[in-house]
Write a protein that holds these residues in place. Structure first.
Motif, PDB file in Angstrom:
ATOM      1  N   GLU A  84      -2.386  10.686  -3.105  1.00  0.00           N
ATOM      2  CA  GLU A  84      -1.894  11.280  -1.829  1.00  0.00           C
ATOM      3  C   GLU A  84      -1.262  12.589  -2.526  1.00  0.00           C
ATOM      4  O   GLU A  84      -0.877  12.670  -3.882  1.00  0.00           O
ATOM      5  CB  GLU A  84      -0.982  10.314  -1.157  1.00  0.00           C
ATOM      6  CG  GLU A  84      -1.561   9.082  -0.707  1.00  0.00           C
ATOM      7  CD  GLU A  84      -2.402   9.502   0.667  1.00  0.00           C
ATOM      8  OE1 GLU A  84      -2.264  10.717   1.318  1.00  0.00           O
ATOM      9  OE2 GLU A  84      -3.069   8.932   0.879  1.00  0.00           O
ATOM     10  N   SER A  87       4.236   8.551   1.177  1.00  0.00           N
ATOM     11  CA  SER A  87       3.976   9.995   1.525  1.00  0.00           C
ATOM     12  C   SER A  87       5.420  10.686   1.992  1.00  0.00           C
ATOM     13  O   SER A  87       6.038  11.642   1.455  1.00  0.00           O
ATOM     14  CB  SER A  87       2.918  10.588   2.239  1.00  0.00           C
ATOM     15  OG  SER A  87       2.689  11.918   2.259  1.00  0.00           O
ATOM     16  N   ASP A  95       0.352   4.143   2.880  1.00  0.00           N
ATOM     17  CA  ASP A  95       0.340   5.605   2.410  1.00  0.00           C
ATOM     18  C   ASP A  95       1.087   6.378   2.939  1.00  0.00           C
ATOM     19  O   ASP A  95       1.606   7.410   2.480  1.00  0.00           O
ATOM     20  CB  ASP A  95      -1.095   6.119   2.408  1.00  0.00           C
ATOM     21  CG  ASP A  95      -1.976   5.259   1.435  1.00  0.00           C
ATOM     22  OD1 ASP A  95      -1.331   4.533   0.583  1.00  0.00           O
ATOM     23  OD2 ASP A  95      -3.386   5.204   1.616  1.00  0.00           O
ATOM     24  N   GLN A 148      -1.463   6.281  -5.529  1.00  0.00           N
ATOM     25  CA  GLN A 148      -2.228   6.426  -4.351  1.00  0.00           C
ATOM     26  C   GLN A 148      -2.997   7.287  -3.923  1.00  0.00           C
ATOM     27  O   GLN A 148      -3.679   7.745  -2.855  1.00  0.00           O
ATOM     28  CB  GLN A 148      -1.244   6.049  -3.254  1.00  0.00           C
ATOM     29  CG  GLN A 148      -0.263   4.915  -3.299  1.00  0.00           C
ATOM     30  CD  GLN A 148      -1.156   3.591  -3.385  1.00  0.00           C
ATOM     31  OE1 GLN A 148      -2.022   3.367  -2.782  1.00  0.00           O
ATOM     32  NE2 GLN A 148      -0.503   2.371  -4.122  1.00  0.00           N
TER      33      GLN A 148
END
Length: 703
Positions: A488, A462, A458, A486
């Motif tokens: 995020e 990101s 992640d 995800q």
């Protein structure tokens, strides 16, 4: 000068000397002075307390020798010793005014010197002197000039409302044009009947009953003019404003025939020739069909622009790239698109010059022919010559190619702003091509991901999504979509910057992040895995350590390749203002399988400036694009240029037709050869010159 003080309480005045010898006072003035001095002494001996509320004095019995309750002795004079029981008088409220006691007070009370009459003059009213009254037309012109343009101009019409209104206009024009065409066909039949040997009733043959033939021809022409009444009325209005167009030429041709037939019917003994009613009627019918084509083109244009919820606009901005003009595609406002589309076109501006000259030449040579050959009536000669000033091909010089281009662009979701677009796209210029136009959203996908070290999946996604989103490149779409899967969010980036070698970088939470191609990573001193061969890969590094590799797939689109080929063929210069770290001229050429020899790839600073969405664009839109990708953009450019080119070719054909026709008709009329200048020959001549216009106009939709 002396200073006077007006006391509102005592309603009296007092005089202060200014270290000068006082002038003698009158008896009343001295009495007032003594009264004021005594009151002054009383106020001095009985000062008003500086604090505390004032209490009313205790009641006292008044005697004959004492003052009454008002504090004034019975004899009306003030004593030498003040009475202690009386309250002090209130502080006087004074307004100071300076004036000369011995001067003239007339000037002090007059509003201005203009109202003070000198001595010896009588107050008599002066005689009014008005300027001479101007003519009415002069005053009306001055009022029209003083009218602000904001009030004179109407509010811009929305494209959806304009498209709805034009639907009714098109149907109305179609019905009238069909009826006028039927009547004109009968006129043409009458005109060619004696040439082709067609059988007609005896009363309709010109040889046996010329008066009946002329009357029937006049009636049919008047019916045709009634069908085109609004078109001819606009021609009359343009003629009155000294800006005649093709409608004005058709109106003059119809009027000349009416005058000729009227003169022939009133004087049957005069020699009569075949009228040119069929020629004038065909000109009026062509004006009707041209109006129908114009409104149909506008309807397609406005309907296409109204269907786009968030449309793009194409503008031509000057001094954008290397000091020259360039075409940009941006999100913009189309509120004034209707007014911009309906501006006067090139054919209308061109006709303003040659139509008045043609009418003047027709009048001159008709008069010369009537003087040289009296058997040729003036109006007959004028009708024959002026018919060449309203050629049929001139009616369709602009509206036919514009209608062809509007119908073709409606299929791709684009619309041109009329002659403004044709004029803007006619001159060569650069085209700013961005990432989303070469590879639209959805054509770039992520096919693989590899994470190195102890970094989380992640976190790497990101970081990569945040950098690509900040770069504004086409890579942002697949990375942001993956980040949303995800759950995020994008991270805040500090010190973000682009690198010339094909990469971007910035700081996120104290970590230095780099994202770019393999060659960029090697130049930045970052070691890559050995034997790793993955085309179109994107690498990400944190603090100079490689943490992830993304496999990118670019799906080329055929219409983009076709659009670039068309732009290069029509001398447009594509400027690749690309932000994607992978998109280089060699990579784009390899993906699209074409040569980009005519394209330019500027520096990273220029690419960032040209592809900046907040770039200050002041030019007005010349086209509307409702779809993403480069194909609608390119089609709008090519269609606009084709409309300009075809219109100029049609105008050249119109000019040649008019010049040749005027020379031939003037020669025949001066020689008195009216049989050679018959309406049949004129119709054939103008019809043959119309065929090239119809054929060339079809090229506006072929590219």
């Amino acid at each position: 000068m002396a200073e006077y003080r007006y006391d509102a309480t005592l309603r009296r005045g007092r005089k202060h000397s200014e270290a000068q010898e006082e002038e003698p006072f009158s008896q009343d003035t001295m009495a007032i002075k003594n009264l004021v001095e005594e009151m002054r002494a009383f106020t001095k001996n009985n000062p008003q307390p500086s604090h505390g509320p004032l209490e009313p004095p205790p009641p006292a019995e008044a005697s004959a020798d004492e003052a009454p309750a008002g504090g004034m002795p019975a004899d009306g004079s003030l004593g030498d010793e003040p009475t202690a029981d009386l309250p002090p008088p209130p502080e006087p409220f004074a307004i100071h005014v300076d004036f000369d006691a011995d001067g003239d007070f007339g000037s002090a009370f007059a509003p201005s010197d203009d109202f003070v009459l000198p001595s010896g003059e009588e107050d008599l009213p002066e005689e009014e002197t008005r300027p001479p009254r101007e003519p009415l037309w002069v005053r009306m012109r001055r009022r029209a000039r003083k009218q602000p343009p904001e009030e004179a101009a109407a509010a811009p019409l929305p494209v959806d409302v304009a498209a709805h209104k034009l639907t009714g206009y098109v149907r109305f024009f179609t019905a009238r044009a069909a009826l006028a065409s039927f009547l004109t066909a009968f006129l043409i039949f009458l005109t060619f009947s004696h040439r082709l040997g067609l059988s007609l009733p005896a009363m309709l043959t010109f040889a046996r009953r010329p008066s009946a033939y002329l009357a029937v021809s006049l009636l049919l022409q008047i019916l045709v003019m009634a069908c085109a009444i609004d078109v001819l009325a606009r021609g009359l209005l343009d003629l009155c404003h000294f800006r005649p167009g093709m409608e004005s030429a058709a109106l003059v041709s119809c009027a000349a025939n009416i005058l000729y037939i009227a003169a022939a019917l009133l004087k049957p003994s005069a020699p009569a020739y075949l009228p040119y009613c069929a020629v004038a009627s065909v000109s009026a019918v062509c004006c009707l069909w041209a109006g129908r084509l114009r409104f149909s083109a506008y309807r397609h244009t406005y309907r296409t622009a109204a269907q786009a919820s968030d449309p793009y606009v194409i503008v031509r901005e000057e001094n954008v790239y290397e000091g020259s003009g360039a075409f940009l595609k941006r999100r913009g406002d189309i509120s004034d698109f209707v007014g911009r589309t309906e501006q006067p076109d090139g054919a209308a501006r061109f006709s303003m010059f040659f139509v008045p000259l043609g009418i003047l030449v027709s009048l001159l040579f008709a008069a010369m022919a009537n003087v040289r050959t009296p058997s040729v009536p003036f109006f007959c000669a004028f009708a024959a010559i002026v018919s060449m000033v309203a050629p049929f091909c001139g009616m369709f010089a602009y509206v036919l190619p514009f209608r062809q281009a509007a119908g073709r662009l409606a299929l791709s979701g684009s619309a041109l702003a009329g002659w403004a677009a044709a004029q803007a796209f006619y001159a060569p210029a650069a085209i700013i091509v961005e990432d989303s136009e070469i590879f639209p959203p959805g054509s770039v996908t992520l096919t693989g991901l590899k994470v190195f070290g102890s970094n989380s999946f992640d976190k790497v996604i990101s970081y990569a999504a945040s950098l690509t989103a900040a770069s504004g490149s086409g890579l942002a779409y697949p990375f942001v979509e993956l980040l949303r899967g995800q759950s995020e969010a994008l991270r805040h980036i500090q010190e973000f910057q682009h690198y010339e070698g094909g990469g971007v970088g910035g700081e996120i939470g104290g970590d230095r992040i780099l994202l770019g191609t393999a060659s960029f990573m090697l130049r930045m001193g970052i070691r890559l895995p050995r034997g790793f061969k993955l085309p179109n890969a994107i690498f990400i590094a944190v603090n100079l350590d490689l943490v992830g590799i993304f496999a990118i797939n670019y799906q080329p689109i055929g219409v983009v390749r076709r659009g670039l080929i068309m732009c290069l063929r029509h001398k447009f210069t594509p400027v690749l203002a690309l932000r994607d770290v992978n998109l280089t001229p060699s990579f784009v050429s390899k993906q699209l399988k074409m040569k980009l020899d005519g394209a330019e790839f500027p520096t990273i600073e220029q690419r960032l400036l040209l592809s900046d969405p907040s770039l200050d664009v002041r030019a007005r839109p010349v086209a509307v694009v409702g779809r993403d990708g480069f194909a609608p953009f390119a089609e709008s450019l090519i269609a606009g240029r084709r409309v300009g080119q075809v219109t100029r070719i049609n105008l050249a054909l119109t000019l040649l037709c008019t010049l040749i026709g005027l020379l031939v008709m003037c020669y025949l009329v001066l020689r008195g050869e009216m049989a050679a200048a018959s309406p049949c020959n004129v119709l054939v001549f103008l019809g043959l010159w119309t065929l090239p216009t119809l054929l060339v106009s079809g090229l506006a939709a072929r590219y």
